[in-house]
Write an enzyme that holds these catalytic residues in place. Sequence first.
Site, PDB file in Angstrom:
ATOM      1  N   HIS A   1      39.347  38.822  33.877  1.00 22.32           N
ATOM      2  CA  HIS A   1      39.686  37.753  34.835  1.00 22.32           C
ATOM      3  C   HIS A   1      40.920  38.091  35.659  1.00 22.32           C
ATOM      4  CE1 HIS A   1      37.029  35.217  32.316  1.00 22.32           C
ATOM      5  NE2 HIS A   1      37.658  35.810  31.314  1.00 22.32           N
TER       6      HIS A   1
ATOM      7  N   SER B   1      53.323  51.657  59.004  1.00 20.61           N
ATOM      8  CA  SER B   1      53.114  50.551  59.926  1.00 20.61           C
ATOM      9  C   SER B   1      53.910  50.822  61.189  1.00 20.61           C
ATOM     10  CB  SER B   1      53.590  49.247  59.278  1.00 20.61           C
ATOM     11  OG  SER B   1      53.871  48.283  60.284  1.00 20.61           O
TER      12      SER B   1
ATOM     13  N   LYS C   1      56.631  50.009  55.008  1.00 19.18           N
ATOM     14  CA  LYS C   1      55.264  49.955  54.476  1.00 19.18           C
ATOM     15  C   LYS C   1      54.656  51.316  54.195  1.00 19.18           C
ATOM     16  CE  LYS C   1      52.590  46.718  55.801  1.00 19.18           C
ATOM     17  NZ  LYS C   1      51.795  45.590  55.343  1.00 19.18           N
TER      18      LYS C   1
ATOM     19  N   GLU D   1      41.199  51.212  51.488  1.00 20.05           N
ATOM     20  CA  GLU D   1      40.599  50.041  52.144  1.00 20.05           C
ATOM     21  C   GLU D   1      39.344  50.437  52.922  1.00 20.05           C
ATOM     22  OE1 GLU D   1      44.642  47.422  52.854  1.00 20.05           O
ATOM     23  OE2 GLU D   1      44.200  49.063  54.194  1.00 20.05           O
TER      24      GLU D   1
END
Length: 457
Positions: A153, A274, A280, A287
């Site tokens: 979970h 970024s 970043k 992704e």
Amino acid sequence: MWGGRFAAGPDEVMAAINVSIGFDRRMAKQDIEGSLAHVRMLEARGMISAADSSAIQEGLSRIASEIRDGAFPFRDAFEDIHMNVEARLAELIGQAAGRLHTARSRNDQVATDFRLWLRDMIDATVPEVKALIAALVDKAEAHAADVMPGFTHMQSAQPVTFGHHCLAYAEMLGRDLGRLADARKRLNESPLGAAALAGTSFPIDRQQTAAALGFDQPMRNSLDAVSARDFAIEYLSAAAILSMHLSRLAEEIVVWSTPQFGFVRLSDGFSTGSSIMPQKRNPDAAELVRGKTGRVFGALIGLLTVMKGLSMTYAKDMQEDKELVFGAADTLSLCLAAMTGMVADMTIDAQRMRAAAASGFATATDLADWLVRTLKVPFREAHHITGRIVKAAEAKGVELTDLPLAEMQKVEPRITDAVFGILTVEASVASRTSFGGTAPDNVKREAAAWRTRLQSL
Ligand code: ARG
């Protein structure tokens, strides 16, 4: 090709919707292989002269080298790869070219080419999957004893080893290899010689062409041979499942590489920055692997949909099969390479993982098991006692390892300080020696087994 019957050429829009050379040119190599096998058979069975046969064979080899050198003129006017090759052959050798299409149709030809192409593609994909498994096995071996939180979970459940987690993916990918091998086995039958759909009155030898092309046998029913695309659907199913596995791993990498988790750090080579936020490090490759999964699922549903309403046998709808399969195969290959690179290059922050594993009373199950084993308490009661001890630790704001024995004894007086030996995350994972369990010794053994397996796959 059908000039005998038609007075006018196709409308521009007709030509535009019909043309497939832009993509089926990828099957040029297979188309030539198929034609070579066919013409040799025609000669062996006395259907064409030795002179015509060698002219055709020489012409086809010239076309093969033109294609290799990028000199072949792919022309929209000739619609697809089959007619492009045949038209070029006529330019090169003249009239004899017209004999190649004896006892053959584009229907059995395209089915043959596509099976050969997909067989080659599967053979190229297998080492890519194996490279990813090898990268995971390397990580598993290096981190066989490094502890991380195991989740259910998405909540910390029990400590596991990072190596065990890596090998879970190796198992999934191992089954993916099995699915690809199954698809390859079933697709490896020859449609060639089914002709348009009914077979042929010429004395062809389908065994000969099947064997020449490395097929296990000729397909037994001519209607099925020209109209079956389940081989491509089966490949796409295997590809979709494999993509789903890559996507799950990609999702984990995205989560693990957040500053909040900080379990792994992707290499510079597999991170992006970024344009506005200098701090970043974005996991774009992960992704994109996750995102590109949609293309592969889409191809599977796309081809199922193309095929579902088609009566026997060939219909032009089926020309839609190739872009879907090509696209899925290209996507898969890129995603496998990206995932292998990410896994191989990423570094693991073992301390952070351990700290996360040790928080949140992760060894509560170990405590309950200890109560069962040492005090012979039934498990349900042990669960209850442990729950009360966790509550006491929570109230004090400490982990189980730091809760004084006296506090535990308030809940269950028979607990002794021997219990502290099983409350660390290291003790916890070391105790999970059951078959398939997370213990470092198991992980080392399984990683070694994978190395052997990879050699035989
Ligand atoms: N380009 C066609 C395809 O990919 C080849 C088969 C054409 N057959 C036909 N009967 N029109 O399906």
